[in-house]
Design a protein around this motif. Structure first.
Motif, PDB file in Angstrom:
ATOM      1  N   VAL A  33       5.486  40.969  94.671  1.00 16.69           N
ATOM      2  CA  VAL A  33       4.646  40.861  93.479  1.00 16.69           C
ATOM      3  C   VAL A  33       3.181  40.797  93.882  1.00 16.69           C
ATOM      4  O   VAL A  33       2.317  41.476  93.293  1.00 16.69           O
ATOM      5  CB  VAL A  33       5.028  39.614  92.654  1.00 16.69           C
ATOM      6  CG1 VAL A  33       4.052  39.415  91.489  1.00 16.69           C
ATOM      7  CG2 VAL A  33       6.461  39.738  92.126  1.00 16.69           C
ATOM      8  N   PRO A  70       4.431  43.660  87.388  1.00 21.77           N
ATOM      9  CA  PRO A  70       4.734  43.940  88.794  1.00 21.77           C
ATOM     10  C   PRO A  70       6.235  43.939  89.092  1.00 21.77           C
ATOM     11  O   PRO A  70       6.710  44.731  89.904  1.00 21.77           O
ATOM     12  CB  PRO A  70       4.014  42.826  89.559  1.00 21.77           C
ATOM     13  CG  PRO A  70       3.655  41.804  88.558  1.00 21.77           C
ATOM     14  CD  PRO A  70       3.517  42.509  87.260  1.00 21.77           C
ATOM     15  N   VAL A  75       1.393  44.126  94.617  1.00 23.45           N
ATOM     16  CA  VAL A  75       1.089  45.097  93.553  1.00 23.45           C
ATOM     17  C   VAL A  75       0.415  44.482  92.339  1.00 23.45           C
ATOM     18  O   VAL A  75      -0.003  45.206  91.432  1.00 23.45           O
ATOM     19  CB  VAL A  75       2.383  45.827  93.104  1.00 23.45           C
ATOM     20  CG1 VAL A  75       3.023  46.563  94.265  1.00 23.45           C
ATOM     21  CG2 VAL A  75       3.376  44.857  92.460  1.00 23.45           C
ATOM     22  N   GLN A  76       0.271  43.153  92.292  1.00 24.27           N
ATOM     23  CA  GLN A  76      -0.204  42.507  91.065  1.00 24.27           C
ATOM     24  C   GLN A  76      -1.641  42.868  90.699  1.00 24.27           C
ATOM     25  O   GLN A  76      -2.027  42.762  89.530  1.00 24.27           O
ATOM     26  CB  GLN A  76      -0.052  40.985  91.156  1.00 24.27           C
ATOM     27  CG  GLN A  76      -0.899  40.312  92.208  1.00 24.27           C
ATOM     28  CD  GLN A  76      -0.632  38.812  92.308  1.00 24.27           C
ATOM     29  OE1 GLN A  76       0.234  38.269  91.621  1.00 24.27           O
ATOM     30  NE2 GLN A  76      -1.370  38.128  93.170  1.00 24.27           N
TER      31      GLN A  76
END
Length: 351
Positions: free
Chosen positions: A296, A321, A299-300
């Protein structure tokens, strides 16, 4: 992959001899023999009720039930307990000599046809298969759906189109969802169609689609729904399952997306044991996917951050995400929606 569970049921001494022989030849399956007490041994289970009551007690526990007894007894025993071809187990019937193995029920979706062929091969018996498409060497809609990992949207439509296939009428396969057809050998009367201006040349159509809107085709058609929808889910602690289910239903309805296409619900480890999410997964027959915090965090930054979410989870976002990663970095169909303590995002798995 789970081992296929078989029940072998018999009511006679000769049947027990065959049951033991069959179980030995199915050592790659999980087999349990059931019989009357006077024929039982240390590996069998005892039938303590009448056969109809007994069949009701096991019919939801096994993928295949092989009955070594008269066909009429089996028909009467299973009849009160049958639900639908999409959920009934495969039922086989064998004579006590082991000469014939009949695919009695759920030949396609329940796997009885394949099971009958397997038993016939291993015991040198004769498989008796009566489904029309198998007899004619063609393919029913439900078999095609299985092969390309789809769910049938409407079984009445499937029955109508299968009748056309069996009759040899030309059928259009409109593969809107790009389902993998490489390993599928289609009957000669089913053709993949891209140009819908030619649709009037066909008597029926099979469409792979997630869309719930009514087709405007001028011919009978059936929809096959691929499991491609991934939902990123976040929620407050102890959010009731019915609220999450309702939120998902309303969200997908607004997008004209079929709930039968739900593949998985994705969330973070903190919510792994959230009862409402578990209940929703069960309701939609969806896989629960837990995305590690590290994934997470990677890519958050692509998505809107929430300081509130960070205070409670240590992450700046959950729904988007998680859906993004679980869909194999697929296509976003709906960005995060806040629905009274529930957050949802919808993704298409492109893999």
């Amino acid at each position: 992959m789970k081992t296929e569970k078989w029940a072998i049921v018999t009511l006679s001494k000769d049947g027990m001899v065959l049951a033991n022989r069959l179980a030995k030849h199915l050592d790659d399956r999980e087999c349990q023999i059931y019989t009357k007490e006077k024929y039982a041994n240390e590996t069998t289970k005892i039938i303590t009720t009448d056969i109809t009551t007994f069949m009701g007690s096991i019919i939801g526990e096994y993928q295949i039930i092989c009955c070594i007894m008269a066909t009429g007894i089996v028909v009467r025993a299973i009849a009160p307990h049958l639900a639908h071809k999409s959920s009934d187990p495969g039922i086989l019937v064998m004579d006590t000599n082991g000469e014939f193995v009949i695919s009695l029920l759920s030949g396609h979706l329940g796997g009885a046809n394949d099971a009958a062929r397997l038993v016939a091969k291993r015991l040198s018996a004769q498989a008796v298969i009566t489904t029309g498409t198998d007899v004619k060497g063609t393919m029913a809609v439900d078999v095609l759906a299985q092969k390309i990992h789809c769910t049938i949207d409407n079984f009445t439509d499937a029955k109508d189109v299968t009748a056309l296939i069996l009759n040899g009428d030309p059928i259009a396969l409109i593969n809107q969802e790009n389902c993998d057809l490489d390993a599928v050998v289609l009957p000669q009367n089913i053709k993949t169609v891209v140009d819908l201006t030619t649709i009037n040349q066909y008597s029926g159509a099979i469409i792979t689609t997630l869309d719930t809107q009514k087709t405007d085709l001028p011919i009978p058609s059936v929809k096959l729904v691929p499991k491609k929808l991934v939902l990123g889910v976040g929620c407050r602690r102890d959010t009731p399952g019915e609220r999450i289910i309702q939120a998902i239903q309303e969200t997908l309805a607004a997008l004209n997306l079929n709930i039968k296409g739900i593949k998985s619900l994705a969330t973070i480890g903190l919510k792994a044991d959230e009862p409402g999410i578990i209940e929703a997964c069960t309701f939609f027959a969806a896989k629960k996917v837990i995305i590690p915090n590290e994934m997470v965090q990677m890519v958050q930054s692509r998505f809107d951050a929430s300081d509130f979410v960070f205070k409670t989870t240590g992450l700046y976002a959950v729904s988007e995400p998680c859906g993004f990663v679980a869909s194999g970095f697929g296509k976003c169909l709906l960005e995060k929606q806040k629905l009274g303590g529930i957050t949802l995002s919808v993704w298409r798995d492109e893999n």
